[in-house]
Design a protein around this motif. Structure first.
Motif, short mmCIF file in Angstrom:
data_model
loop_
_atom_site.label_atom_id
_atom_site.label_comp_id
_atom_site.label_asym_id
_atom_site.label_seq_id
_atom_site.Cartn_x
_atom_site.Cartn_y
_atom_site.Cartn_z
N UNK A 243 45.56 50.41 41.72
CA UNK A 243 45.69 49.03 42.21
C UNK A 243 47.10 48.78 42.73
N UNK A 244 48.11 49.32 42.04
CA UNK A 244 49.49 49.15 42.50
C UNK A 244 49.75 49.96 43.76
N UNK A 340 49.07 35.59 38.20
CA UNK A 340 50.21 36.07 38.95
C UNK A 340 50.82 37.35 38.44
N UNK A 341 51.65 38.01 39.27
CA UNK A 341 52.33 39.24 38.87
C UNK A 341 53.14 39.06 37.60
N UNK A 342 53.26 40.15 36.83
CA UNK A 342 53.94 40.13 35.55
C UNK A 342 55.24 40.92 35.64
N UNK A 420 45.07 38.02 41.27
CA UNK A 420 46.30 38.75 40.98
C UNK A 420 46.57 39.84 42.01
N UNK A 421 45.52 40.49 42.47
CA UNK A 421 45.74 41.57 43.45
C UNK A 421 46.28 40.99 44.76
N UNK A 422 45.73 39.88 45.18
CA UNK A 422 46.27 39.23 46.37
C UNK A 422 47.69 38.76 46.17
#
Length: 434
Positions: A243-244, A340-342, A420-422
């Motif tokens: 995913x990253x 959201x991103x962590x 989160x991916x977006x």
């Protein structure tokens, strides 16, 4: 929950990306296909490189690590580089060099445990083989990718009637004697090794005896899916960490004529410590940066100025707060899925984040219009690590560790959030525009 159509499309594209990449070697091949479609040209480490502003290039090492970059218009010593790192490998089961044996009229394949998978999740799944095979040729050997779409293998559970405590004590496998995967019924007069080689040879169009070596993993043939009341969640294998890779690759492909040189580095062997030629602990990224600096005519002083002005984002997945297991988390650090991103922090440098680099990533998220979260592990639990501290230490570049929150990390079937991916794609795109 309202999810924009573009975000749903990004999530579906992620599923397609993962489903095309059942091994780290396939993951690099998938990246290469997308890079070439976007006008990136492949470089060879054995040849001299000639680069100029605007060039879009990539280089592969060991078939399972890839670095792609866009050469910026600004002087390297003045702008530095914007670097995003991730890894192509995932925990699982790898097939041994001589795996096949007959036991009780069945052919089974011996495996090694790669990294730290949740072994119980491999039971009763439709498994198959994927990876690379080295085939004899008149000139020596050739490397070929292989993947079986249909299930070839299985790890059947033991019935509860013979394992009465399984629901109380958990499902456990002896790694040597109970993990071998069932391939088929033994045939009279046919050796187990031949039964293993035949389908691989047939798939590659070669003779079984021409299979020299193989690097194969067992993978789940079930395709990824969107789930939840509003289909707001993602389920697939290898979300950690494809995913990253997908988010960073999308950000790079959307980067056109940047001022600073922008680079994605996807390494192999993160799950087993990164100490390899294709891992983050090797020389791959340092070699590429040295060649970029050499092409720009930088002397030693300017190379160090380039490094000091660079920024590295280690993008790996994060632990999402699980409502069924609240005691597993630090009370004030709940990273919520689809929030959201962590930003991941650890005082003992298991993550590379500092207060300064965390603030810088927060600013990037604000610029991209996405929320962000902070995460720290429970103090009484061992904390995993990433490529962040390794790359930061070797290069001396300011670094931050970030990731999208997810559930069931290292399961054969992981889950994460569509939003989160977006968000992550937007945040990484802002990093390349910084």
């Amino acid at each position: 929950m309202t999810i924009p159509a573009n975000t749903r499309q990004q999530a579906q594209d992620l599923l397609d990306f993962i489903d095309a990449s059942p091994s780290p070697w396939h993951a690099v091949a998938t990246c290469e296909q997308r890079l070439q479609a976007a006008g990136f040209a492949r470089l060879d480490e054995t040849e001299r490189w000639t680069l100029q502003a605007g060039d879009k290039r990539y280089v592969v090492r060991g078939d399972a690590a890839i670095i792609a970059f866009v050469v910026g218009s600004a002087a390297l010593a003045e702008s530095g580089l914007r670097i995003i790192g991730a890894h192509t490998d995932s925990p699982g089961l790898r097939i041994k060099p001589r795996p096949a044996e007959e036991v009780g009229g069945m052919v089974r394949l011996g495996v090694e445990v790669y990294g730290g998978p949740i072994l119980a999740t491999f039971a009763d799944r439709d498994l198959s083989l994927a990876g690379r095979v080295h085939v004899r040729t008149p000139d020596g050997f050739a490397t070929r990718l292989v993947r079986f779409a249909d299930p070839l293998l299985r790890l059947p559970n033991l019935a509860i009637h013979m394992n009465r405590e399984v629901n109380e004590s958990g499902l456990k496998f002896n790694k040597q004697s109970e993990l071998p995967l069932l391939l088929g019924v033994a045939e009279e007069g046919v050796k187990a090794d031949a039964r293993f080689r035949q389908p691989i040879a047939a798939a590659l169009g070669v003779e079984p005896g021409d299979l020299l070596t193989w690097e194969l993993n067992a993978y789940d043939t079930q395709k990824g899916s969107l789930w939840g009341a509003d289909r707001e969640f993602i389920a697939d294998s290898q979300l950690d960490n494809l995913a990253s890779c997908h988010a960073a690759l999308n950000a790079l492909l959307a980067t056109d004529q940047p001022a600073a040189t922008c680079l994605c580095a996807f390494f192999d062997h993160e799950e087993v410590g990164s100490e390899s030629a294709a891992g983050a602990g090797g020389s791959f990224i340092a070699d590429v940066l040295a060649r970029l600096a050499g092409n720009a005519g930088l002397d030693g002083e300017d190379q160090r100025r380039m490094v000091a002005r660079s920024f590295f984002i280690s993008a790996d997945m994060a632990h999402g707060w699980h409502p069924n297991f609240p005691a597993a988390y630090e009370p004030c650090h709940h990273a919520l899925v689809n929030a959201g991103p962590v930003i991941k922090s650890n005082a003992n440098q298991r993550y590379s984040t500092t207060g300064e680099t965390a603030a810088r990533f927060m600013a990037l998220c604000a610029r991209a219009g996405v929320p962000c979260q902070q995460y720290a592990h429970r103090t009484d639990l061992g904390c995993g690590s990433t490529i962040g501290p390794i790359v930061a230490a070797r290069l001396g570049i300011p670094s931050v560790d970030v990731g999208s929150p997810m559930w069931a990390m290292h399961s054969i079937r992981e889950s994460a959030g569509v939003l989160d991916h977006g968000y992550m794609i937007a945040a990484l795109s802002a990093a390349f525009a910084d």
